[in-house]
Scaffold this motif. Sequence first.
Motif, PDB file in Angstrom:
ATOM      1  N   GLU A 166     -90.158  28.088 -29.720  1.00 54.32           N
ATOM      2  CA  GLU A 166     -90.488  29.448 -30.146  1.00 54.32           C
ATOM      3  C   GLU A 166     -90.990  30.306 -28.990  1.00 54.32           C
ATOM      4  O   GLU A 166     -90.680  31.497 -28.911  1.00 54.32           O
ATOM      5  CB  GLU A 166     -91.523  29.404 -31.271  1.00 54.32           C
ATOM      6  CG  GLU A 166     -91.013  28.792 -32.564  1.00 54.32           C
ATOM      7  CD  GLU A 166     -89.788  29.500 -33.100  1.00 54.32           C
ATOM      8  OE1 GLU A 166     -89.675  30.731 -32.929  1.00 54.32           O
ATOM      9  OE2 GLU A 166     -88.925  28.821 -33.683  1.00 54.32           O
ATOM     10  N   GLU A 186     -89.253  33.736 -27.807  1.00 55.91           N
ATOM     11  CA  GLU A 186     -90.021  34.983 -27.744  1.00 55.91           C
ATOM     12  C   GLU A 186     -89.836  35.662 -26.396  1.00 55.91           C
ATOM     13  O   GLU A 186     -89.647  36.889 -26.324  1.00 55.91           O
ATOM     14  CB  GLU A 186     -91.503  34.695 -27.981  1.00 55.91           C
ATOM     15  CG  GLU A 186     -92.393  35.933 -27.912  1.00 55.91           C
ATOM     16  CD  GLU A 186     -93.879  35.614 -28.018  1.00 55.91           C
ATOM     17  OE1 GLU A 186     -94.692  36.565 -27.992  1.00 55.91           O
ATOM     18  OE2 GLU A 186     -94.230  34.414 -28.111  1.00 55.91           O
ATOM     19  N   SER A 203     -87.800  39.257 -25.686  1.00 54.23           N
ATOM     20  CA  SER A 203     -88.589  40.379 -25.180  1.00 54.23           C
ATOM     21  C   SER A 203     -87.913  41.106 -24.027  1.00 54.23           C
ATOM     22  O   SER A 203     -88.338  42.205 -23.640  1.00 54.23           O
ATOM     23  CB  SER A 203     -89.962  39.872 -24.712  1.00 54.23           C
ATOM     24  OG  SER A 203     -89.875  39.172 -23.477  1.00 54.23           O
TER      25      SER A 203
END
Length: 382
Positions: A185, A189, A193
């Motif tokens: 995860e 992320e 981004s």
Amino acid sequence: MSPNDVTVRELVATDMAERATAWLATLTHEQRVQAQFASPLAPDAEAERLQWFYTPTDHGGLALRDQTARQQGLAMQLVASGLSEAGYATVSTVMGLENVLDQVEGWHVNWGRERGRDPGLYWLRLFGRPGDPVWAWRFGGHHISLNNLIVGGRIVSTTPCFIGADPASTALLGSALRPLGGPEEAARELARSLDPDRYRVALLHESAISDIVSGNRPTIAHGDTMMHMQDLWRGRFSDPALRDLVDDVDRRAEEGSGYTEADHAAMAISVPPTGLSARDLAPGQRHILRQLIDLYSGRAPSALAEAHSAHYAADDVLDEIHFGWAGSLRAGEPHYYRIQGPELLIEYDNTQRHANHAHSVWRNPRSDFGLDSLAEHRRRSH
């Protein structure tokens, strides 16, 4: 290496030596033959030490299932001495997943042994005598490989460090079990981004490769391409049916990725690294990258993990790191990522079994197996 770092490494090594000595003291002569090899300074022993695996093959040493309950407990105390509390919990969970995988596969998978998926088939082996100027220990089985070298009373290497999970996610009552969910995860992320321009630089390939690229090589070099399943075992199977099974697993993995030789070449390990430099990340993204690295170096005993974290807290050190992604950004779909710098190689893939079979490895291209420290010891001793 700071004085405080030296002290920490000495304390970890002392704990390891005490645990290893206690375990050895309970073994019979026949068990010791399997459990203890010569020092890493002996060529034959060193050749064996550099063999490591993450497939369900014979990892070498004394298997847990061939030990008494007390011996197993002492063996696991040694394993825990080489890990943080969270690292030990993760490793123990992965070992237990063999029971779950057995059910997932219908209880019938055969790897040439009495039980195809066996939580008792994790092997512990020592190299040399605990407390000697040079000694080492290794623990491994399916989806686990821990490698530790102690020189001059200090732990000098804890890599390669491999942890996998199959299934990567499995249902619990009211929740889910995901041993590698955190590293997956955090990387997703970070990748999500990135703005489109930076993501294009980070993207190593549109499709995910079917396994980590470094494989179980003892050392890493520029141009290394993914090792195929047939080369990840301790020798080739004599049984034609098992050879066919390995070939079939590899074939299905390759068909799933769609990779050609050109694709594998594009995903090769490279020096300098490919991907997006940490220099081009925004402050918040750099923070995520540091957290992600910590999720790997955090496998080590806590005091060592803190030293690793402090090392990558320095901006000039982080600037040398590159991040690369391949495959889908959607959870539950095949993906791969790589984090690479002069003293760091992290790889993660979750592609097989419909993206529910994960592999992750933490390595140091300059110091895996402590080969640099061992060479320096030999130089000073001769």
